[in-house]
Write a protein that holds these residues in place. Structure first.
Motif, PDB file in Angstrom:
ATOM      1  N   ILE A 164     -16.213   2.658  -2.329  1.00  0.00           N
ATOM      2  CA  ILE A 164     -15.655   1.752  -1.316  1.00  0.00           C
ATOM      3  C   ILE A 164     -16.505   1.789  -0.059  1.00  0.00           C
ATOM      4  N   LYS A 165     -16.902   2.989   0.350  1.00  0.00           N
ATOM      5  CA  LYS A 165     -17.778   3.112   1.513  1.00  0.00           C
ATOM      6  C   LYS A 165     -19.108   2.417   1.275  1.00  0.00           C
ATOM      7  N   SER A 166     -19.638   2.522   0.066  1.00  0.00           N
ATOM      8  CA  SER A 166     -20.954   1.963  -0.224  1.00  0.00           C
ATOM      9  C   SER A 166     -20.993   0.457  -0.050  1.00  0.00           C
ATOM     10  N   LEU A 167     -19.849  -0.206  -0.120  1.00  0.00           N
ATOM     11  CA  LEU A 167     -19.796  -1.657   0.062  1.00  0.00           C
ATOM     12  C   LEU A 167     -19.534  -2.047   1.505  1.00  0.00           C
ATOM     13  N   GLY A 168     -19.562  -1.057   2.401  1.00  0.00           N
ATOM     14  CA  GLY A 168     -19.490  -1.358   3.830  1.00  0.00           C
ATOM     15  C   GLY A 168     -18.158  -1.097   4.488  1.00  0.00           C
ATOM     16  N   ALA A 169     -17.144  -0.673   3.758  1.00  0.00           N
ATOM     17  CA  ALA A 169     -15.820  -0.477   4.343  1.00  0.00           C
ATOM     18  C   ALA A 169     -15.829   0.658   5.362  1.00  0.00           C
ATOM     19  N   ASN A 170     -14.944   0.549   6.357  1.00  0.00           N
ATOM     20  CA  ASN A 170     -14.760   1.653   7.299  1.00  0.00           C
ATOM     21  C   ASN A 170     -13.394   2.321   7.143  1.00  0.00           C
TER      22      ASN A 170
ATOM     23  N   SER B 283     -14.133   6.660  -6.199  1.00  0.00           N
ATOM     24  CA  SER B 283     -13.789   5.393  -5.554  1.00  0.00           C
ATOM     25  C   SER B 283     -13.998   5.446  -4.049  1.00  0.00           C
ATOM     26  N   PHE B 284     -13.789   6.605  -3.429  1.00  0.00           N
ATOM     27  CA  PHE B 284     -13.952   6.705  -1.988  1.00  0.00           C
ATOM     28  C   PHE B 284     -15.394   6.417  -1.587  1.00  0.00           C
ATOM     29  N   ALA B 285     -16.341   7.049  -2.266  1.00  0.00           N
ATOM     30  CA  ALA B 285     -17.752   6.796  -1.976  1.00  0.00           C
ATOM     31  C   ALA B 285     -18.134   5.366  -2.315  1.00  0.00           C
TER      32      ALA B 285
ATOM     33  N   ASN C 147     -16.739  10.745   3.166  1.00  0.00           N
ATOM     34  CA  ASN C 147     -17.342   9.421   3.007  1.00  0.00           C
ATOM     35  C   ASN C 147     -17.226   8.558   4.253  1.00  0.00           C
ATOM     36  N   ARG C 148     -16.894   9.204   5.387  1.00  0.00           N
ATOM     37  CA  ARG C 148     -16.886   8.544   6.698  1.00  0.00           C
ATOM     38  C   ARG C 148     -15.966   7.324   6.718  1.00  0.00           C
ATOM     39  N   LEU C 149     -14.807   7.498   6.129  1.00  0.00           N
ATOM     40  CA  LEU C 149     -13.778   6.466   6.099  1.00  0.00           C
ATOM     41  C   LEU C 149     -12.576   6.918   6.913  1.00  0.00           C
ATOM     42  N   ILE C 150     -12.005   6.003   7.683  1.00  0.00           N
ATOM     43  CA  ILE C 150     -10.699   6.261   8.270  1.00  0.00           C
ATOM     44  C   ILE C 150      -9.664   6.101   7.162  1.00  0.00           C
ATOM     45  N   CYS C 151      -8.700   7.004   7.123  1.00  0.00           N
ATOM     46  CA  CYS C 151      -7.762   7.124   6.010  1.00  0.00           C
ATOM     47  C   CYS C 151      -6.379   6.632   6.451  1.00  0.00           C
ATOM     48  N   VAL C 152      -5.874   5.583   5.814  1.00  0.00           N
ATOM     49  CA  VAL C 152      -4.493   5.151   6.000  1.00  0.00           C
ATOM     50  C   VAL C 152      -3.716   5.646   4.779  1.00  0.00           C
ATOM     51  N   LEU C 153      -2.868   6.639   4.965  1.00  0.00           N
ATOM     52  CA  LEU C 153      -2.088   7.185   3.868  1.00  0.00           C
ATOM     53  C   LEU C 153      -0.734   6.495   3.829  1.00  0.00           C
ATOM     54  N   GLU C 154      -0.347   5.997   2.670  1.00  0.00           N
ATOM     55  CA  GLU C 154       0.940   5.297   2.582  1.00  0.00           C
ATOM     56  C   GLU C 154       1.811   5.855   1.465  1.00  0.00           C
ATOM     57  N   ASN C 155       3.103   5.972   1.755  1.00  0.00           N
ATOM     58  CA  ASN C 155       4.077   6.365   0.746  1.00  0.00           C
ATOM     59  C   ASN C 155       4.576   5.112   0.046  1.00  0.00           C
ATOM     60  N   HIS C 156       4.370   5.053  -1.270  1.00  0.00           N
ATOM     61  CA  HIS C 156       4.675   3.846  -2.032  1.00  0.00           C
ATOM     62  C   HIS C 156       6.101   3.838  -2.593  1.00  0.00           C
ATOM     63  N   ASP C 157       6.811   4.939  -2.406  1.00  0.00           N
ATOM     64  CA  ASP C 157       8.134   5.076  -3.020  1.00  0.00           C
ATOM     65  C   ASP C 157       9.160   4.108  -2.447  1.00  0.00           C
ATOM     66  N   THR C 158       8.913   3.596  -1.239  1.00  0.00           N
ATOM     67  CA  THR C 158       9.879   2.712  -0.580  1.00  0.00           C
ATOM     68  C   THR C 158       9.759   1.260  -1.012  1.00  0.00           C
ATOM     69  N   THR C 159       8.791   0.935  -1.836  1.00  0.00           N
ATOM     70  CA  THR C 159       8.473  -0.462  -2.156  1.00  0.00           C
ATOM     71  C   THR C 159       9.693  -1.216  -2.682  1.00  0.00           C
ATOM     72  N   GLY C 160      10.034  -2.315  -1.981  1.00  0.00           N
ATOM     73  CA  GLY C 160      11.099  -3.202  -2.439  1.00  0.00           C
ATOM     74  C   GLY C 160      12.491  -2.628  -2.361  1.00  0.00           C
ATOM     75  N   TYR C 161      12.743  -1.767  -1.369  1.00  0.00           N
ATOM     76  CA  TYR C 161      14.066  -1.141  -1.258  1.00  0.00           C
ATOM     77  C   TYR C 161      15.179  -2.203  -1.301  1.00  0.00           C
ATOM     78  N   GLY C 162      16.175  -1.927  -2.119  1.00  0.00           N
ATOM     79  CA  GLY C 162      17.303  -2.838  -2.270  1.00  0.00           C
ATOM     80  C   GLY C 162      17.198  -3.782  -3.439  1.00  0.00           C
ATOM     81  N   GLU C 163      16.023  -3.818  -4.087  1.00  0.00           N
ATOM     82  CA  GLU C 163      15.831  -4.754  -5.191  1.00  0.00           C
ATOM     83  C   GLU C 163      15.317  -4.097  -6.463  1.00  0.00           C
ATOM     84  N   GLN C 164      14.923  -2.846  -6.402  1.00  0.00           N
ATOM     85  CA  GLN C 164      14.385  -2.195  -7.584  1.00  0.00           C
ATOM     86  C   GLN C 164      15.128  -0.882  -7.854  1.00  0.00           C
TER      87      GLN C 164
END
Length: 451
Positions: free
Chosen positions: A69-75, A65-67, A105-122
């Motif tokens: 995504i890059k192939s479609l022009g993403a940075n 997927s990384f390659a 693949n010459r992409l800048i990487c935004v790493l996110e922790n998904h464990d916090t999603t919707g804190y207080g409601e799930q």
């Protein structure tokens, strides 16, 4: 249901919030950093994110997927990670591999922790403090990667219950990250499931930004059904720009269960204002939002209507993305079509001083007015230290973007510092986007000269 405040309330709150003072950085950050309200690279070049999110934690085998995504022009790619709310857990080795895939693949990487999603409601959702514990546990994979990686501390860290707790929790999380030695740009998502319809992030952003000793925090709003009119999009973006605060649209879609986002305005306004955007998401959505998949079953050749809109539409990724300069120079994007053929594979050897190479180039995708090509350079029976590939187009087509090579004229491509030396029989690839009018189908023969 996510209630929205009136535009008049937005304007009033903006006026009040504008009195906050944003002070200068206490110390310079390394790598990517915030300067004068903008994300810039270490050399001072502004970097505007254009990309998507990839749900890596649930689809760890989908490394292609990384390659793609890059192939479609993403940075940029925003990568979903988990420390334990979901399994499998992303440990040090996996995070290190993700960073490597981004860099390869010459992409800048935004790493996110998904464990916090919707804190207080799930159930089992994490606090931001616990997310910081996760980042510290994988810090060995991130130290030294400040030119390539941004850390999105926690995805949508508050739902709609007690979102006022977001401000102090975010300040505390930033402080702990800096104390732990993270020098990366930190990305903080808004509360209200990322959409900030109560304007908690908007109104408290100056205090949060100034709490960062590095002044290297980037705010992220997620635009779904709350942002279903042009005026709501414009007012929110303007509120940050007026105060010189850095902002990205960290997620958005063309549709959502809570309403119909105005994706056309989101894309047009972010492009006009030089603000980054990241669509949600590449593939693998479930739970009734499968329509947010940009490709079907992770197949880059099966773009959905949302994927076509995001990558190939007006103000889309192909037309507006520029590769980070840390990966080498790249020309500004062009959306003006010119004549171009449909390329097909070909080879052409050369033999200077006993060292040879061949080049093949292949069309890997096409769309109205444009196409994508990949060039594979292969060393002959002896190792080479550099290469130059040339060809001439006779029908007016042109390259509008490229990666993995220095390109000039029509067409001369030379290696970059990291891909010129090839052992006997070894190969490297570089790619490009081109414009054409779909009326010709000729393919010149690339010539490869080795050194």
């Amino acid at each position: 249901m996510k209630t929205k405040l009136l535009i008049a309330t937005l304007a009033a709150a903006l006026t009040a919030a504008s009195v906050f003072l944003i002070v200068a950085p206490a110390q310079a950050a390394v790598g990517l950093r915030i300067t004068n309200g903008r994300l810039v690279e270490a050399n001072g070049t502004p970097f505007i994110m254009r990309g998507t999110s990839h749900a890596h934690v649930w689809y760890q085998s989908q490394t292609s997927s990384f390659a793609n995504i890059k192939s479609l022009g993403a940075n940029t790619v925003r990568v979903v990670l988990s420390g334990g709310r979901w399994t499998p857990v992303n440990g040090v080795n996996d995070v290190r591999n993700v960073v490597s895939l981004c860099k390869t693949n010459r992409l800048i990487c935004v790493l996110e922790n998904h464990d916090t999603t919707g804190y207080g409601e799930q159930q089992n959702e994490w606090t931001l403090d616990r997310a910081v514990d996760y980042w510290i546990s994988v810090q060995a994979a991130l130290t030294g990667e400040e030119n390539y990686v941004l850390i999105n501390i926690g995805n949508e860290p508050y739902g709609n219950n007690n979102p006022s707790g977001w401000t102090q929790a975010t300040i505390n999380a930033i402080g702990r990250m800096r104390t732990a030695g993270f020098d990366h740009t930190l990305v903080v998502d808004a509360p209200n499931w990322g959409q900030d319809w109560q304007f908690i992030m908007r109104d408290n952003a100056p205090a949060v930004f100034n709490s960062d000793v590095d002044r290297n925090t980037l705010f992220s709003v997620h635009m779904y059904g709350v942002f279903n009119t042009a005026q709501e999009v414009i007012d929110y973006l303007q509120s940050f720009q007026t105060r010189g605060l850095p902002l990205i649209v960290g997620e958005f879609g063309h549709n959502h269960s809570d309403g119909d986002p105005d994706e056309d305005t989101i894309m047009a306004q972010t492009v006009q204002r030089n603000i980054g955007y990241l669509g949600w998401s590449w593939s693998g959505n479930s739970g009734g939002v499968e329509y947010l998949d940009q490709v079907t079953n992770f197949n880059v050749n099966q773009l959905t209507s949302w994927g076509q809109r995001l990558f190939n539409g007006a103000n889309g990724i192909r037309a507006t993305s520029r590769q980070a300069t840390i990966y080498g120079n790249q020309p500004s994007p062009s959306v003006s079509p010119t004549r171009s053929p449909t390329p097909s594979p070909s080879t052409s050897p050369s033999n200077p001083g006993g060292r040879t190479c061949t080049a093949t180039y292949t069309k890997t995708g096409q769309w109205q007015g444009g196409f994508q090509g990949e060039v594979r350079v292969t060393a002959g029976s002896s190792a080479i230290t550099g290469w130059r590939v040339t060809w001439t187009w006779a029908n007016g087509q042109s390259i509008t973007q490229y990666w993995g090579a220095n390109v000039s004229g029509a067409v001369t491509a030379t290696n970059l510092s990291y891909n010129g030396s090839l052992g006997a029989g070894q190969s490297t690839t570089w790619g490009f986007l081109g414009s054409w009018n779909n009326s010709v189908n000729n393919n010149p023969t690339p010539t490869c000269v080795a050194s």
